[in-house]
Design an enzyme around this catalytic site. Structure first.
Site, short mmCIF file in Angstrom:
data_model
loop_
_atom_site.label_atom_id
_atom_site.label_comp_id
_atom_site.label_asym_id
_atom_site.label_seq_id
_atom_site.Cartn_x
_atom_site.Cartn_y
_atom_site.Cartn_z
N LYS A 123 0.82 -1.22 0.00
CA LYS A 123 0.00 0.00 0.00
C LYS A 123 0.85 1.27 0.00
CE LYS A 123 -2.39 -1.25 3.67
NZ LYS A 123 -2.07 -2.68 3.78
N THR A 124 1.84 1.33 0.89
CA THR A 124 2.62 2.56 1.03
C THR A 124 3.42 2.85 -0.23
OG1 THR A 124 2.78 2.33 3.44
CG2 THR A 124 4.44 3.70 2.37
N GLU A 167 -3.76 5.83 1.49
CA GLU A 167 -3.82 4.39 1.73
C GLU A 167 -5.19 4.03 2.31
OE1 GLU A 167 -0.57 2.63 3.85
OE2 GLU A 167 0.86 4.08 3.04
#
Length: 466
Positions: A123-124, A167
């Site tokens: 995600k990051t 996110e």
């Protein structure tokens, strides 16, 4: 869920319990940019709390009922328990209280285009890729990243448009409080089993997330993942698929790696060559992250040449194959990997990086995850020559005595010839300092504070060679 509207002129002062967290601080800073009055508290002072104070927030260190002002709204993190004195005081004063995820969801309503990146892994990095591509392409988005990104000077950048990129974490189904117009699902695996009943429960949550996207919106789905394929028939918005193995709208072909293990590949859209891409971060998993970023930003209208340019210079976020330094011919790298799949992916990336032997120093994150995924952890370290396991990082949990780092060592040892338990960081540093050789790659890994081992080792070995 309490009905709160940030357009309500009565909401002017917001208090954050746990304001020093990576996500909470970003939300607080964003509200400051909208001219809200912000106060908050955290257990420890940090660069993050100092930054917020410099921007005008009223920051308290430590939690006390006296910290809670007469304000219009209180926001708290998942780590805050019901007996928190500030939470109790807010109740006594009759101040509306919401959690971090709901607050972020309310902020998303302020933007016409909200891009939310979800998945068990990646995600990051993918949020960072999407954000920087859109910035480079002139979209000027507001960016909320769950990590430190050098290009924006931290974890947030206030944009100048109606685009927001953030996110979307699945833990406790917090992403179901969001309002995305474009969503990305990178992968779906078993994790957070202290909350989710099983994998089916997790897939159900991601399905609900996908169904939050309006019909005219888009879901970018990584089709190689069987669990993602299972939810696609239940999605009501426009679906954009991407993949490497499964036939998809956006497909990767002709993968190769340079001498540093950085991949290059071609991307095809509906079987027509879209472009050739070279990454500046290692690993097959980053091909997947980049592909999702390409599909999402191209769908939004970013030019291919801008996507190509920005991905080519993207160096990653902190704690994602983060090269801390090279000292005495030893390379020290830190990575956030804390799930078995992430461990395997990071070690696979390390295999393509110049090295003699790969030392993996692992700190498992939470007792629940260690216990529930023990068998998966056991077979995840084959890419390392030597494995050192530190004590488990408790995070939000208490040690019930059901699982210990030694149990993890025993499980790994059934599949790996060289694994050791060394609980304390100082002892790990001493061992590495005395046993590693020139050319070795030392990789600290985990979502806790294991990065300190790399920092300590770099300092100690620098002093020795200095």
């Amino acid at each position: 869920m309490m009905q709160i509207d940030l357009t309500d002129q009565g909401i002017k002062h917001v208090h954050f319990i746990g304001i020093g967290g990576i996500s909470m601080s970003a939300i607080a800073e964003l509200l400051l940019s909208f001219n809200y009055r912000i106060s908050g508290s955290d257990m420890h002072a940090s660069k993050i709390t100092d930054k917020l104070r410099d921007k005008g927030a009223d920051i308290h260190i430590g939690h006390s009922s006296d910290n809670v002002p007469v304000c219009d709204l209180v926001v708290y993190t998942a780590a805050v328990k019901s007996d928190n004195p500030e939470l109790k005081r807010a109740g006594e004063l009759g101040i509306p209280v919401i959690d971090r995820a709901e607050m972020l969801g309310l902020l998303m309503k302020k933007f016409s285009n909200s891009i939310a990146i979800s998945g068990t892994h990646g995600k990051t990095t993918t949020t960072s890729m999407v954000s920087l591509i859109l910035e480079h392409s002139g979209f000027h988005p507001t960016i909320l990243v769950g990590g430190e990104l050098d290009e924006i000077g931290g974890n947030i950048k206030i944009g100048e448009s109606d685009y927001l990129v953030t996110e979307a974490c699945e833990y406790v189904e917090s992403f179901l409080k969001f309002f995305p117009t474009l969503g990305i699902i990178l992968n779906i695996e078993a994790d957070h089993l202290d909350y989710f009943r099983n994998l089916d429960h997790i897939i159900e949550a991601f399905t609900k997330f996908a169904r939050l996207i309006p019909r005219e919106g888009h879901l970018v789905a990584f089709k190689d993942d069987a669990n993602i394929r299972a939810l696609l028939p239940h999605v009501t918005c426009n679906i954009v698929t991407c993949g490497i193995k499964e036939e998809s709208d956006y497909m990767v072909r002709d993968i190769g790696y340079n001498h540093l293990g950085f991949p290059y590949f071609d991307v095809y859209l509906h079987n027509k060559l879209l472009g050739h891409f070279q990454l500046n971060v290692p690993g097959y998993h980053n091909i997947c992250n980049a592909l999702a970023s390409i599909a999402a930003t191209h769908t939004l209208g970013a030019p291919v040449e801008k996507i190509h340019e920005r991905l080519g210079i993207f160096k990653g976020t902190h704690r994602r194959f983060d090269v801390l330094g090279v000292v005495n011919e030893r390379t020290i790298v830190d990575d956030y990997a804390h799930h078995p799949t992430e461990i395997q992916a990071t070690l696979q990336a390390a295999a393509n990086y110049p090295h003699n032997k790969i030392w993996c120093v692992f700190q498992s994150h939470t007792y629940t995850r260690t216990k529930s995924l023990l068998n998966d952890f056991a077979i995840s370290f084959s890419g390392a020559d030597k494995v050192i396991v530190a004590d488990i990082y408790a995070a939000r949990e208490k040690d019930t005595g059901e699982i210990h780092a030694r149990d993890l060592v025993q499980a790994i040892g059934e599949h790996h010839h060289d694994v050791s338990y060394i609980g304390g960081f100082s002892d790990i540093v001493d061992y590495l300092s005395n046993h590693t050789q020139p050319g070795d790659l030392i990789l600290t890994m985990g979502a806790g504070d294991i990065y300190r081992v790399g920092e300590m080792l770099l300092k100690e070995m620098t002093l020795k060679t200095g």
